[in-house]
Design a protein around this motif. Structure first.
Motif, PDB file in Angstrom:
ATOM      1  N   CYS A 176      42.148  24.158  34.707  1.00 41.58           N
ATOM      2  CA  CYS A 176      42.203  24.974  35.919  1.00 41.58           C
ATOM      3  C   CYS A 176      41.518  24.229  37.060  1.00 41.58           C
ATOM      4  CB  CYS A 176      41.523  26.322  35.690  1.00 41.58           C
ATOM      5  SG  CYS A 176      41.501  27.364  37.168  1.00 41.58           S
ATOM      6  N   ILE A 177      42.231  24.031  38.167  1.00 43.55           N
ATOM      7  CA  ILE A 177      41.664  23.290  39.292  1.00 43.55           C
ATOM      8  C   ILE A 177      40.954  24.208  40.289  1.00 43.55           C
ATOM      9  CG2 ILE A 177      43.263  21.356  39.104  1.00 43.55           C
ATOM     10  CD1 ILE A 177      44.956  22.607  41.286  1.00 43.55           C
ATOM     11  N   GLN A 178      41.310  25.493  40.294  1.00 41.60           N
ATOM     12  CA  GLN A 178      40.631  26.433  41.187  1.00 41.60           C
ATOM     13  C   GLN A 178      40.929  27.863  40.770  1.00 41.60           C
ATOM     14  OE1 GLN A 178      41.827  26.635  45.381  1.00 41.60           O
ATOM     15  NE2 GLN A 178      39.687  26.837  45.959  1.00 41.60           N
ATOM     16  N   HIS A 179      39.905  28.702  40.902  1.00 38.78           N
ATOM     17  CA  HIS A 179      40.070  30.139  40.681  1.00 38.78           C
ATOM     18  C   HIS A 179      39.587  30.865  41.933  1.00 38.78           C
ATOM     19  CE1 HIS A 179      38.569  34.062  38.596  1.00 38.78           C
ATOM     20  NE2 HIS A 179      39.718  34.258  39.245  1.00 38.78           N
ATOM     21  N   THR A 180      40.499  31.601  42.560  1.00 44.22           N
ATOM     22  CA  THR A 180      40.171  32.383  43.752  1.00 44.22           C
ATOM     23  C   THR A 180      40.388  33.855  43.439  1.00 44.22           C
ATOM     24  OG1 THR A 180      40.879  30.589  45.218  1.00 44.22           O
ATOM     25  CG2 THR A 180      40.711  32.791  46.181  1.00 44.22           C
ATOM     26  N   ASN A 181      39.423  34.677  43.825  1.00 42.32           N
ATOM     27  CA  ASN A 181      39.553  36.115  43.597  1.00 42.32           C
ATOM     28  C   ASN A 181      39.788  36.835  44.916  1.00 42.32           C
ATOM     29  OD1 ASN A 181      37.837  38.998  43.311  1.00 42.32           O
ATOM     30  ND2 ASN A 181      39.167  38.493  41.599  1.00 42.32           N
TER      31      ASN A 181
ATOM     32  N   TYR B 257      46.550  23.738  36.720  1.00 42.09           N
ATOM     33  CA  TYR B 257      47.071  24.974  37.305  1.00 42.09           C
ATOM     34  C   TYR B 257      45.957  25.609  38.124  1.00 42.09           C
ATOM     35  CZ  TYR B 257      44.395  27.038  33.489  1.00 42.09           C
ATOM     36  OH  TYR B 257      43.367  27.384  32.629  1.00 42.09           O
ATOM     37  N   SER B 258      46.328  26.534  39.002  1.00 40.52           N
ATOM     38  CA  SER B 258      45.347  27.291  39.763  1.00 40.52           C
ATOM     39  C   SER B 258      45.511  28.775  39.443  1.00 40.52           C
ATOM     40  CB  SER B 258      45.496  27.052  41.268  1.00 40.52           C
ATOM     41  OG  SER B 258      46.785  27.421  41.706  1.00 40.52           O
ATOM     42  N   VAL B 259      44.437  29.524  39.629  1.00 35.61           N
ATOM     43  CA  VAL B 259      44.437  30.947  39.289  1.00 35.61           C
ATOM     44  C   VAL B 259      44.041  31.760  40.514  1.00 35.61           C
ATOM     45  CG1 VAL B 259      43.338  32.748  37.895  1.00 35.61           C
ATOM     46  CG2 VAL B 259      43.938  30.557  36.854  1.00 35.61           C
ATOM     47  N   LEU B 260      44.789  32.836  40.726  1.00 35.01           N
ATOM     48  CA  LEU B 260      44.483  33.807  41.769  1.00 35.01           C
ATOM     49  C   LEU B 260      44.369  35.157  41.071  1.00 35.01           C
ATOM     50  CD1 LEU B 260      44.191  34.091  44.875  1.00 35.01           C
ATOM     51  CD2 LEU B 260      46.656  34.492  44.974  1.00 35.01           C
ATOM     52  N   SER B 261      43.245  35.827  41.229  1.00 32.64           N
ATOM     53  CA  SER B 261      43.058  37.130  40.593  1.00 32.64           C
ATOM     54  C   SER B 261      42.773  38.173  41.662  1.00 32.64           C
ATOM     55  CB  SER B 261      41.913  37.078  39.570  1.00 32.64           C
ATOM     56  OG  SER B 261      40.704  36.646  40.176  1.00 32.64           O
ATOM     57  N   ARG B 262      43.046  39.436  41.323  1.00 27.47           N
ATOM     58  CA  ARG B 262      42.906  40.512  42.322  1.00 27.47           C
ATOM     59  C   ARG B 262      41.904  41.550  41.830  1.00 27.47           C
ATOM     60  NH1 ARG B 262      46.098  41.801  46.738  1.00 27.47           N
ATOM     61  NH2 ARG B 262      45.995  43.963  47.453  1.00 27.47           N
ATOM     62  N   GLY B 263      40.769  41.632  42.502  1.00 24.87           N
ATOM     63  CA  GLY B 263      39.765  42.610  42.140  1.00 24.87           C
ATOM     64  C   GLY B 263      38.802  42.087  41.081  1.00 24.87           C
ATOM     65  N   PRO B 264      37.657  42.760  40.907  1.00 25.62           N
ATOM     66  CA  PRO B 264      36.627  42.259  40.003  1.00 25.62           C
ATOM     67  C   PRO B 264      37.004  42.290  38.532  1.00 25.62           C
ATOM     68  CG  PRO B 264      36.034  44.438  40.830  1.00 25.62           C
ATOM     69  CD  PRO B 264      37.235  43.988  41.613  1.00 25.62           C
ATOM     70  N   LEU B 265      37.778  43.264  38.095  1.00 21.04           N
ATOM     71  CA  LEU B 265      38.161  43.331  36.687  1.00 21.04           C
ATOM     72  C   LEU B 265      39.082  42.172  36.323  1.00 21.04           C
ATOM     73  CD1 LEU B 265      38.554  47.173  36.565  1.00 21.04           C
ATOM     74  CD2 LEU B 265      37.103  45.881  35.007  1.00 21.04           C
ATOM     75  N   ALA B 266      40.130  41.973  37.111  1.00 21.75           N
ATOM     76  CA  ALA B 266      41.020  40.830  36.880  1.00 21.75           C
ATOM     77  C   ALA B 266      40.254  39.526  37.045  1.00 21.75           C
ATOM     78  CB  ALA B 266      42.209  40.881  37.838  1.00 21.75           C
ATOM     79  N   GLY B 267      39.307  39.520  37.998  1.00 25.39           N
ATOM     80  CA  GLY B 267      38.521  38.318  38.248  1.00 25.39           C
ATOM     81  C   GLY B 267      37.672  37.919  37.069  1.00 25.39           C
ATOM     82  N   MET B 268      37.019  38.891  36.422  1.00 24.10           N
ATOM     83  CA  MET B 268      36.179  38.575  35.274  1.00 24.10           C
ATOM     84  C   MET B 268      37.015  38.145  34.073  1.00 24.10           C
ATOM     85  SD  MET B 268      33.093  38.438  35.964  1.00 24.10           S
ATOM     86  CE  MET B 268      32.747  38.022  34.270  1.00 24.10           C
ATOM     87  N   ILE B 269      38.153  38.790  33.870  1.00 22.93           N
ATOM     88  CA  ILE B 269      39.042  38.388  32.774  1.00 22.93           C
ATOM     89  C   ILE B 269      39.480  36.949  32.975  1.00 22.93           C
ATOM     90  CG2 ILE B 269      41.310  38.780  31.725  1.00 22.93           C
ATOM     91  CD1 ILE B 269      40.930  41.773  32.423  1.00 22.93           C
TER      92      ILE B 269
END
Length: 231
Positions: free
Chosen positions: A121-126, A100-112
């Protein structure tokens, strides 16, 4: 088990009730879903207050392949405030048996998200959509003198959070070259880790309209014409 043939996990911290949620979060995700880029979109939102379950059910019923999962959270008081959200998200991600891939929004969601990832996880983009510490400071710099040390400390907390998030997460999606320059200069983020956003950016205005809005906003916020503003 969740259907994760080709799943996109979107992690949100600033609520599905945020005014920009529909236009800048939901619509771009639905576009990916409808175009077949992904088979499933799972929005995981950490909310400060309970959301009506009927609203979530209606949202999911309207869009096949969309799931919305909500967790309650406390306010951010420091790193310890993120422990429970990380635990909750990690428990959910361990259910996945395929990549799966992850997209997070902002630094708080990004750190979580970053602290919750499993090996699948194949990729995490913030999505970097502003500067949390500077926004906080702008809102509180005119506070009472006896509260100022507290707000200085809070600004420092947010700066440390941003720095750690943006040098840890493998890919950052920013809204402007100016913001990329700021991240590179202040947090030493490598340029090859940053890309410009395309999916959730409003259509570009005509130069004349841009100049008018720029003048109005700077006047409203009492920002000098020569002051650099990062967006």
């Amino acid at each position: 088990l969740l259907n994760n043939q080709c799943s996109l996990i979107f992690v949100l911290y600033d609520s599905i009730e945020n005014p920009v949620f529909v236009g800048q979060v939901l619509q771009p995700l639905l576009k990916k879903l409808c175009s077949g880029v992904v088979d499933e979109v799972v929005i995981i939102s950490f909310e400060q207050k309970a959301i009506d379950s009927k609203r979530i059910a209606h949202l999911q019923a309207e869009h096949a392949g969309l799931r919305v999962i909500l967790f309650l959270r406390s306010r951010f008081y420091g790193w310890f405030s993120l422990r429970n959200p990380i635990k909750q998200l990690r428990a959910l991600l361990t259910i996945y048996q395929n990549s799966y891939s992850v997209l997070s929004r902002g630094p708080l969601a990004g750190m979580i998200a970053q602290q919750s990832l499993t090996p699948l996880c194949i990729q995490h983009t913030n999505q970097v959509r502003g500067l949390l510490a500077e926004e906080y400071w702008y809102m509180h710099q005119q506070t009472n003198l006896w509260l100022k040390p507290f707000h200085v400390f809070r600004r420092w907390q947010y700066q440390q959070l941003e720095k750690h998030a943006y040098i840890t997460i493998e890919q950052l999606e920013t809204v402007s070259p100016a913001l990329q320059d700021y991240l590179a200069q202040q947090f030493h983020v490598r340029q090859d880790c940053m890309n410009l956003a395309t999916d959730d950016i409003p259509p570009q205005l005509a130069p004349e309209q841009q100049a008018l809005y720029r003048k109005q906003i700077r006047s409203q916020l009492k920002i000098e014409p020569e002051t650099i503003v990062y967006v």
